[in-house]
Design an enzyme around this catalytic site. Structure first.
Site, PDB file in Angstrom:
ATOM      1  N   HIS A  42       0.805  -1.257   0.037  1.00 57.16           N
ATOM      2  CA  HIS A  42       0.023   0.046  -0.040  1.00 57.16           C
ATOM      3  C   HIS A  42       0.864   1.203  -0.168  1.00 57.16           C
ATOM      4  CE1 HIS A  42       1.164  -0.294   4.241  1.00 57.16           C
ATOM      5  NE2 HIS A  42       1.277   0.959   4.343  1.00 57.16           N
TER       6      HIS A  42
ATOM      7  N   HIS B 221       5.526   7.041  -0.754  1.00 53.66           N
ATOM      8  CA  HIS B 221       6.288   5.671  -1.022  1.00 53.66           C
ATOM      9  C   HIS B 221       5.535   4.447  -0.549  1.00 53.66           C
ATOM     10  CE1 HIS B 221       7.098   6.389   3.180  1.00 53.66           C
ATOM     11  NE2 HIS B 221       7.550   5.073   3.249  1.00 53.66           N
TER      12      HIS B 221
HETATM   13  P1  2AM Z   1       6.566   2.636   6.198  1.00 56.98           P
HETATM   14  O1  2AM Z   1       5.842   1.544   5.246  1.00 56.98           O
HETATM   15  O2  2AM Z   1       7.497   3.542   5.487  1.00 56.98           O
HETATM   16  O3  2AM Z   1       6.841   2.278   7.678  1.00 56.98           O
HETATM   17  C1  2AM Z   1       1.283   1.835   8.599  1.00 56.98           C
HETATM   18  O4  2AM Z   1       2.471   1.962   9.636  1.00 56.98           O
HETATM   19  C2  2AM Z   1       1.831   2.860   7.475  1.00 56.98           C
HETATM   20  O5  2AM Z   1       1.985   4.045   7.953  1.00 56.98           O
HETATM   21  C3  2AM Z   1       2.887   2.368   6.776  1.00 56.98           C
HETATM   22  O6  2AM Z   1       2.694   2.549   5.328  1.00 56.98           O
HETATM   23  C4  2AM Z   1       4.055   3.272   7.404  1.00 56.98           C
HETATM   24  O7  2AM Z   1       5.188   3.673   6.336  1.00 56.98           O
HETATM   25  C5  2AM Z   1       3.252   4.636   7.451  1.00 56.98           C
HETATM   26  N1  2AM Z   1       3.725   5.596   8.536  1.00 56.98           N
HETATM   27  C6  2AM Z   1       4.287   6.821   8.371  1.00 56.98           C
HETATM   28  N2  2AM Z   1       4.538   7.575   9.482  1.00 56.98           N
HETATM   29  C7  2AM Z   1       4.513   6.536  10.339  1.00 56.98           C
HETATM   30  C8  2AM Z   1       5.283   6.328  11.636  1.00 56.98           C
HETATM   31  N3  2AM Z   1       5.640   7.564  12.268  1.00 56.98           N
HETATM   32  N4  2AM Z   1       4.985   5.435  12.385  1.00 56.98           N
HETATM   33  C9  2AM Z   1       4.494   4.074  11.697  1.00 56.98           C
HETATM   34  N5  2AM Z   1       4.174   4.000  10.574  1.00 56.98           N
HETATM   35  C10 2AM Z   1       4.113   5.052   9.710  1.00 56.98           C
END
Ligand code: 2AM
Length: 177
Positions: free
Chosen positions: A44, A126
């Site tokens: 996602h 991303h």
């Molecule tokens: P990531 O894939 O780069 O970890 C659920 O955790 C989603 O929220 C993930 O896509 C995660 O990105 C994103 N996300 C963005 N900010 C976050 C944070 N501070 N802590 C955890 N997840 C975060």
């Protein structure tokens, strides 16, 4: 008794053909970067991470997202990169994606207006391909991976010992042109 909370975020989900292509890319990039690939069903793109919220605030998120109006659009992702600090290898875009930025901005404004925390850093869209990577990959795909974004979702992330599990709380359709 402590009030129960949910860890929530807004996301876009690729359609089935794009998801299959991205899952293959995730396996490839995980091998290259020494990381663990994202499972097919977890692929996602986060629009906005909100974090832990009590149930009453999750209701508020449903209402505020319901008033966001955006048109469907084609998303094109062609760049592989990495966040060294967190060991994440990702798929993003080498070019601006104005409709995605507009949807993110609308949602962020709505979140701010209701007092939800928002990330002050510039939005770096991303899609996580691999975690625990030890090498940063930096390359461009010759053909972007595209899908038509027709909706966005509010998700709950439940952390289990086997990794995160995602549950859809609500989904909103984008407007067709
Ligand atoms: P990531 O894939 O780069 O970890 C659920 O955790 C989603 O929220 C993930 O896509 C995660 O990105 C994103 N996300 C963005 N900010 C976050 C944070 N501070 N802590 C955890 N997840 C975060």
């Amino acid at each position: 008794m402590a009030e129960s909370t949910q860890r929530v975020f807004f996301a876009l989900w690729p359609d089935a053909p794009a998801r299959a292509i991205i899952a293959g890319l995730a396996r490839e990039v995980a091998l290259e970067s020494g990381g663990r690939p994202t499972a097919l069903n977890h692929i996602h793109l986060t629009l906005a991470f909100v974090g832990e919220q009590p149930a009453i605030r999750v209701d508020s998120l449903r209402r505020l997202a319901g008033v966001v109006r955006a048109r469907t659009f084609m998303l094109a992702l062609d760049e592989i990169g990495g966040f060294r600090r967190t060991g994440i290898a990702w798929l993003g875009s080498s070019t601006a994606q104005p409709e995605l930025a507009a949807l993110h901005d609308d949602l962020t404004r709505a979140l701010q207006s209701r007092g939800f925390p928002v990330d002050e850093r510039p939005y770096a869209p991303h899609l996580t391909l691999a975690r625990r990577s030890t090498t940063v990959i930096d390359r461009r795909l010759s053909q972007p991976i595209r899908w038509r974004v027709n909706s966005f979702t509010l998700m709950a992330s439940e952390l289990a010992s086997s990794g995160p599990a995602y549950r859809t709380i609500a989904e909103w359709s984008l407007v067709t042109a």
